[in-house]
Scaffold this motif. Structure first.
Motif, PDB file in Angstrom:
ATOM      1  N   SER A  40       0.840  -1.205   0.000  1.00 12.04           N
ATOM      2  CA  SER A  40       0.000   0.000   0.000  1.00 12.04           C
ATOM      3  C   SER A  40       0.871   1.248   0.000  1.00 12.04           C
ATOM      4  CB  SER A  40      -0.907   0.001   1.238  1.00 12.04           C
ATOM      5  OG  SER A  40      -1.666   1.183   1.308  1.00 12.04           O
ATOM      6  N   GLN A  41       0.592   2.155  -0.904  1.00 13.64           N
ATOM      7  CA  GLN A  41       1.294   3.442  -0.900  1.00 13.64           C
ATOM      8  C   GLN A  41       0.948   4.188   0.379  1.00 13.64           C
ATOM      9  OE1 GLN A  41       2.113   7.297  -0.816  1.00 13.64           O
ATOM     10  NE2 GLN A  41      -0.029   6.960  -1.354  1.00 13.64           N
ATOM     11  N   SER A  42      -0.349   4.425   0.582  1.00 10.92           N
ATOM     12  CA  SER A  42      -0.799   5.266   1.699  1.00 10.92           C
ATOM     13  C   SER A  42      -0.672   4.561   3.043  1.00 10.92           C
ATOM     14  CB  SER A  42      -2.265   5.648   1.485  1.00 10.92           C
ATOM     15  OG  SER A  42      -3.073   4.475   1.491  1.00 10.92           O
ATOM     16  N   THR A 100      -5.388   2.236   3.233  1.00 13.66           N
ATOM     17  CA  THR A 100      -6.489   1.672   2.450  1.00 13.66           C
ATOM     18  C   THR A 100      -7.296   0.703   3.314  1.00 13.66           C
ATOM     19  OG1 THR A 100      -5.242   1.978   0.440  1.00 13.66           O
ATOM     20  CG2 THR A 100      -7.008   0.342   0.354  1.00 13.66           C
ATOM     21  N   GLU A 148      -8.488   5.517 -15.426  1.00 15.48           N
ATOM     22  CA  GLU A 148      -8.738   6.383 -14.274  1.00 15.48           C
ATOM     23  C   GLU A 148      -8.451   7.858 -14.545  1.00 15.48           C
ATOM     24  OE1 GLU A 148      -4.822   5.375 -11.470  1.00 15.48           O
ATOM     25  OE2 GLU A 148      -6.663   5.982 -10.490  1.00 15.48           O
TER      26      GLU A 148
HETATM   27  O1  M6R Z   1      -2.617   3.633  -0.980  1.00 22.49           O
HETATM   28  P1  M6R Z   1      -2.782   2.301  -1.667  1.00 22.49           P
HETATM   29  O2  M6R Z   1      -1.552   1.876  -2.388  1.00 22.49           O
HETATM   30  O3  M6R Z   1      -3.251   1.220  -0.707  1.00 22.49           O
HETATM   31  O4  M6R Z   1      -3.922   2.525  -2.737  1.00 22.49           O
HETATM   32  C1  M6R Z   1      -4.403   1.442  -3.490  1.00 22.49           C
HETATM   33  C2  M6R Z   1      -5.266   1.913  -4.640  1.00 22.49           C
HETATM   34  O5  M6R Z   1      -6.368   2.654  -4.174  1.00 22.49           O
HETATM   35  C3  M6R Z   1      -4.469   2.755  -5.638  1.00 22.49           C
HETATM   36  O6  M6R Z   1      -3.346   2.110  -6.122  1.00 22.49           O
HETATM   37  C4  M6R Z   1      -5.359   3.161  -6.839  1.00 22.49           C
HETATM   38  O7  M6R Z   1      -5.681   2.038  -7.585  1.00 22.49           O
HETATM   39  C5  M6R Z   1      -4.655   4.230  -7.677  1.00 22.49           C
HETATM   40  N1  M6R Z   1      -5.532   5.352  -7.893  1.00 22.49           N
HETATM   41  C6  M6R Z   1      -4.190   3.714  -9.006  1.00 22.49           C
HETATM   42  O8  M6R Z   1      -3.525   4.678  -9.737  1.00 22.49           O
END
Ligand code: M6R
Length: 365
Positions: free
Chosen positions: A103-105, A108, A244
């Motif tokens: 997860s980036q954030s 999620t 998107e």
């Molecule tokens: O923060 P996260 O990596 O957990 O987020 C997961 C997805 O919501 C995120 O990668 C989403 O699919 C992006 N908008 C794709 O560009």
């Protein structure tokens, strides 16, 4: 701030050689060309029977590519799952096995809920996150950081390639610990990763060509992305990125699946983006391209010089990538895939950094 870029997304795409390099430097010893995971892993890769990789969206596609690497280099059984499915499937889980969350954030909601579920079921939990103060980072047993820096654009770009870099080093580490890779294999693979930032910079040089191509793509109603091996999840990512931010309908398919349905869609109005580095499955992809060409489909081929010479079809456009070791090509091919979505969205005039209906961090299930 956006520096001199028109959008955060453009800035973040261009930052990739640097931040992917930083991430690499955290996980390998550059001088000895060895992997060195900077934390003690609380499990032994030799005892893991199955790995579950769980994430959403782009992070899920990074995980899908990671699955191919962990299987091939680590000889591990790996399943990839969407966080919102994992929890409700009631899949049998082996106590002491490993679940990897990406997860980036780190916030999620579905991924967090899946992490808690995995802990309840006695799995080891390892997260790959960009925000180290996040809930997922705090609640997982082991945390591996991506050094992408703050990602502002809703469309994930640099976080994705940094996730790939961590997964690549983890797969080498697993292969090493399980006795599947020799020291020479390790050095060769790490050497390949050290080349990646430079190769990404070379891939960025395709931007003017992709900008021109985007004007054609912007006229389409639908776009198909095809790939085999790790280029398959990258095709899924390409389609997600395009839809998107440009709102053009796009789908990613494993190239071999084409004849099982989607081939019916192909006509002269349907651009087909084929991601095909010259690798062990290239020949197979060529026959899929021939199927597309025979039905008048417009092929946009992302390949290297060797692939371009062997393609045996007349693509509408060929985007030439630098020559590289095929194993980690997805890291470099991500760049033209992102640029194509970006420039198409710019032509369409959409709000690139803040696409409609979307949030950067999805904190509801
Ligand atoms: O923060 P996260 O990596 O957990 O987020 C997961 C997805 O919501 C995120 O990668 C989403 O699919 C992006 N908008 C794709 O560009």
């Amino acid at each position: 701030d956006k520096a001199n870029y028109r959008h955060f997304m453009a800035k973040e795409i261009h930052e990739q050689p640097e931040v992917v390099g930083h991430t690499l430097a955290r996980y390998v010893d550059m001088a000895t060309e060895r992997v060195s995971i900077p934390v003690d892993l609380p499990f032994d890769f030799r005892e893991i029977k199955r790995v579950s990789i769980i994430a959403c969206g782009t992070a899920n596609y990074a995980g899908y590519i990671g699955k191919y690497w962990l299987e091939r280099l680590g000889r591990l059984a790996v399943e990839i799952d969407i966080a919102s499915e994992f929890r409700y499937r009631e899949a049998p889980l082996g106590e002491g096995d490993l679940a990897i969350f990406i997860s980036q954030s780190g916030e999620t909601a579905d991924t967090l809920a899946a992490l808690r579920y995995a802990k309840q079921h006695g799995l080891h939990t390892l997260s790959i996150v960009n925000v180290t103060t996040s809930t997922i980072a705090r609640e997982s047993e082991t945390m591996l950081q991506t050094l992408a820096g703050p990602e502002i654009g809703v469309a994930s770009t640099k976080a994705f390639t940094c996730q790939l870099m961590v997964l690549a080093t983890l797969a080498i580490a697993a292969g090493k610990m399980r006795g599947e890779l020799s020291e020479e294999d390790e050095a060769r693979l790490v050497h390949g990763l050290i080349e990646v930032p430079r190769l990404m910079s070379e891939a960025l040089a395709t931007e003017p060509q992709i900008d021109r191509l985007a004007r054609e793509i912007a006229k389409s109603r639908d776009v198909l992305y095809l790939g085999r091996g790790t280029s398959y999840p990258l095709a899924l990512e390409g389609a997600l990125k395009l839809k998107e931010i440009s709102y053009i309908h796009a789908e990613g398919y494993a190239a071999g699946e084409l004849k099982h349905g989607p081939i019916a869609l192909i006509d002269e109005n349907m651009p087909v983006v084929v991601i095909a580095p010259y690798d062990r499955v290239f020949e197979k992809t060529v026959s899929n391209m021939q199927e597309v060409a025979a039905r008048g489909g417009n092929i946009i081929l992302m390949t290297d010089a060797k692939g371009a010479a062997e393609a045996a079809v007349e693509p509408l456009e060929t985007i030439i990538m630098p020559d590289m070791a095929a194993t980690f090509a997805a890291l470099v091919y991500a760049v033209p895939v992102q640029l194509l979505a970006y420039h198409t969205a710019v032509v369409m005039g959409t709000d690139v950094d803040q696409p409609r209906n979307l949030a950067k961090s999805v904190t509801v299930e």
